[in-house]
Design a protein around this motif. Sequence first.
Motif, PDB file in Angstrom:
ATOM      1  N   GLN A  42       3.013  -2.631  14.298  1.00 49.74           N
ATOM      2  CA  GLN A  42       2.549  -2.856  12.923  1.00 49.74           C
ATOM      3  C   GLN A  42       2.419  -4.358  12.716  1.00 49.74           C
ATOM      4  O   GLN A  42       2.909  -5.135  13.505  1.00 49.74           O
ATOM      5  N   ASN A  43       1.747  -4.787  11.679  1.00 48.37           N
ATOM      6  CA  ASN A  43       1.353  -6.195  11.601  1.00 48.37           C
ATOM      7  C   ASN A  43       2.265  -7.088  10.761  1.00 48.37           C
ATOM      8  O   ASN A  43       1.858  -8.180  10.394  1.00 48.37           O
ATOM      9  N   ARG A  44       3.480  -6.670  10.487  1.00 54.01           N
ATOM     10  CA  ARG A  44       4.386  -7.499   9.688  1.00 54.01           C
ATOM     11  C   ARG A  44       5.625  -7.839  10.512  1.00 54.01           C
ATOM     12  O   ARG A  44       6.491  -6.986  10.685  1.00 54.01           O
ATOM     13  N   PRO A  45       5.757  -9.085  10.989  1.00 49.79           N
ATOM     14  CA  PRO A  45       6.924  -9.454  11.808  1.00 49.79           C
ATOM     15  C   PRO A  45       8.116  -9.894  10.959  1.00 49.79           C
ATOM     16  O   PRO A  45       8.893 -10.746  11.364  1.00 49.79           O
ATOM     17  N   ASP A  46       8.273  -9.297   9.774  1.00 47.52           N
ATOM     18  CA  ASP A  46       9.323  -9.717   8.856  1.00 47.52           C
ATOM     19  C   ASP A  46      10.176  -8.516   8.443  1.00 47.52           C
ATOM     20  O   ASP A  46      10.056  -7.426   9.000  1.00 47.52           O
ATOM     21  N   LEU A  47      11.039  -8.748   7.461  1.00 46.81           N
ATOM     22  CA  LEU A  47      11.938  -7.700   6.990  1.00 46.81           C
ATOM     23  C   LEU A  47      11.166  -6.502   6.428  1.00 46.81           C
ATOM     24  O   LEU A  47      11.547  -5.349   6.657  1.00 46.81           O
ATOM     25  N   LYS A  48      10.069  -6.759   5.736  1.00 42.98           N
ATOM     26  CA  LYS A  48       9.251  -5.650   5.215  1.00 42.98           C
ATOM     27  C   LYS A  48       8.685  -4.821   6.364  1.00 42.98           C
ATOM     28  O   LYS A  48       8.588  -3.600   6.258  1.00 42.98           O
ATOM     29  N   GLY A  49       8.322  -5.492   7.443  1.00 43.49           N
ATOM     30  CA  GLY A  49       7.833  -4.773   8.619  1.00 43.49           C
ATOM     31  C   GLY A  49       8.915  -3.899   9.240  1.00 43.49           C
ATOM     32  O   GLY A  49       8.642  -2.797   9.713  1.00 43.49           O
ATOM     33  N   PHE A  51      11.409  -2.524   7.591  1.00 48.44           N
ATOM     34  CA  PHE A  51      11.592  -1.358   6.723  1.00 48.44           C
ATOM     35  C   PHE A  51      10.410  -0.396   6.815  1.00 48.44           C
ATOM     36  O   PHE A  51      10.590   0.817   6.743  1.00 48.44           O
ATOM     37  N   MET A  52       9.196  -0.926   7.012  1.00 45.05           N
ATOM     38  CA  MET A  52       8.045  -0.045   7.202  1.00 45.05           C
ATOM     39  C   MET A  52       8.206   0.734   8.506  1.00 45.05           C
ATOM     40  O   MET A  52       7.902   1.928   8.562  1.00 45.05           O
ATOM     41  N   ALA A  55      10.735   3.455   7.796  1.00 45.28           N
ATOM     42  CA  ALA A  55      10.200   4.487   6.902  1.00 45.28           C
ATOM     43  C   ALA A  55       9.166   5.367   7.601  1.00 45.28           C
ATOM     44  O   ALA A  55       9.206   6.600   7.473  1.00 45.28           O
ATOM     45  N   THR A  56       8.249   4.743   8.326  1.00 46.04           N
ATOM     46  CA  THR A  56       7.216   5.558   8.970  1.00 46.04           C
ATOM     47  C   THR A  56       7.784   6.388  10.111  1.00 46.04           C
ATOM     48  O   THR A  56       7.437   7.567  10.251  1.00 46.04           O
ATOM     49  N   ASN A  57       8.678   5.810  10.917  1.00 48.07           N
ATOM     50  CA  ASN A  57       9.299   6.586  11.999  1.00 48.07           C
ATOM     51  C   ASN A  57      10.090   7.770  11.435  1.00 48.07           C
ATOM     52  O   ASN A  57       9.967   8.895  11.933  1.00 48.07           O
ATOM     53  N   VAL A  58      10.882   7.518  10.400  1.00 48.55           N
ATOM     54  CA  VAL A  58      11.700   8.589   9.813  1.00 48.55           C
ATOM     55  C   VAL A  58      10.818   9.647   9.149  1.00 48.55           C
ATOM     56  O   VAL A  58      11.129  10.843   9.201  1.00 48.55           O
ATOM     57  N   SER A  59       9.708   9.230   8.552  1.00 48.32           N
ATOM     58  CA  SER A  59       8.810  10.232   7.967  1.00 48.32           C
ATOM     59  C   SER A  59       8.275  11.159   9.058  1.00 48.32           C
ATOM     60  O   SER A  59       8.153  12.369   8.846  1.00 48.32           O
ATOM     61  N   GLY A  60       7.973  10.602  10.219  1.00 49.89           N
ATOM     62  CA  GLY A  60       7.522  11.431  11.339  1.00 49.89           C
ATOM     63  C   GLY A  60       8.593  12.403  11.797  1.00 49.89           C
ATOM     64  O   GLY A  60       8.294  13.558  12.136  1.00 49.89           O
ATOM     65  N   VAL A  61       9.842  11.933  11.787  1.00 45.04           N
ATOM     66  CA  VAL A  61      10.961  12.822  12.121  1.00 45.04           C
ATOM     67  C   VAL A  61      10.999  13.985  11.129  1.00 45.04           C
ATOM     68  O   VAL A  61      11.147  15.145  11.509  1.00 45.04           O
ATOM     69  N   SER A  96      -1.440   6.476   2.292  1.00 44.93           N
ATOM     70  CA  SER A  96      -1.942   5.964   1.018  1.00 44.93           C
ATOM     71  C   SER A  96      -0.843   5.219   0.275  1.00 44.93           C
ATOM     72  O   SER A  96      -1.116   4.350  -0.547  1.00 44.93           O
ATOM     73  N   TYR A  97       0.378   5.573   0.568  1.00 48.60           N
ATOM     74  CA  TYR A  97       1.550   4.903  -0.006  1.00 48.60           C
ATOM     75  C   TYR A  97       1.865   3.706   0.873  1.00 48.60           C
ATOM     76  O   TYR A  97       2.090   3.860   2.079  1.00 48.60           O
ATOM     77  N   GLN A  98       1.854   2.506   0.315  1.00 45.94           N
ATOM     78  CA  GLN A  98       1.930   1.271   1.096  1.00 45.94           C
ATOM     79  C   GLN A  98       3.129   1.214   2.051  1.00 45.94           C
ATOM     80  O   GLN A  98       3.018   0.720   3.161  1.00 45.94           O
ATOM     81  N   LYS A  99       4.269   1.715   1.651  1.00 44.69           N
ATOM     82  CA  LYS A  99       5.459   1.634   2.507  1.00 44.69           C
ATOM     83  C   LYS A  99       5.379   2.582   3.703  1.00 44.69           C
ATOM     84  O   LYS A  99       6.183   2.504   4.617  1.00 44.69           O
ATOM     85  N   LEU A 100       4.403   3.493   3.687  1.00 44.47           N
ATOM     86  CA  LEU A 100       4.200   4.428   4.794  1.00 44.47           C
ATOM     87  C   LEU A 100       2.811   4.260   5.398  1.00 44.47           C
ATOM     88  O   LEU A 100       2.260   5.184   5.983  1.00 44.47           O
ATOM     89  N   ALA A 101       2.254   3.057   5.277  1.00 43.90           N
ATOM     90  CA  ALA A 101       0.861   2.818   5.640  1.00 43.90           C
ATOM     91  C   ALA A 101       0.615   2.718   7.147  1.00 43.90           C
ATOM     92  O   ALA A 101      -0.530   2.674   7.565  1.00 43.90           O
ATOM     93  N   PHE A 102       1.642   2.687   7.957  1.00 48.89           N
ATOM     94  CA  PHE A 102       1.446   2.562   9.405  1.00 48.89           C
ATOM     95  C   PHE A 102       1.516   3.947  10.042  1.00 48.89           C
ATOM     96  O   PHE A 102       2.576   4.425  10.450  1.00 48.89           O
TER      97      PHE A 102
END
Length: 165
Positions: A42-49, A51-52, A55-61, A96-102
Amino acid sequence: MEHRWQVAISAGLLAGIWAGFSDIFQLVTWIGFLSCSTFFAQNRPDLKGMFMTMATNVSGVFWAWTVIAASSYLLSPILGYCLTGIATAAMCLQASYQKLAFIPGAFIGCCITFAMAGDVATILPPLLLGAILGYSMSLLTTQLIVLTKKSQNVMANIKIKAKES
């Protein structure tokens, strides 16, 4: 890649530490590495990245676990296949939800869950720690880049002073 050595040192050092840590605490090492890879994909090398990634990995789980759990109640495997299609569409739509955009993060979490037969208790610790591992690699790489630049400046100043003498 301009800072190849800093990345290599950071990744190598922290990957070795992760391998030992996961072995000691009986965590599935490859799950942590996949989560770490999600962080870098994903394209954010920071704390938000970080958490993204989580969030995205856990959503897949969640989506894979839902398919696995519901499929055991379905009378036909065809219904399970349809449920897999619905979950796949949901992983794409949740972006569509930014925190799950990846979207690939969701697919990675989903694939891990299918590979681990839905054993969420075994999956979640290394999955979350892997995101932290990726973020830590990013932080260490940044620090190594700063140190490299400082040492280059010191060496340049020494060369200037030597020429002046």
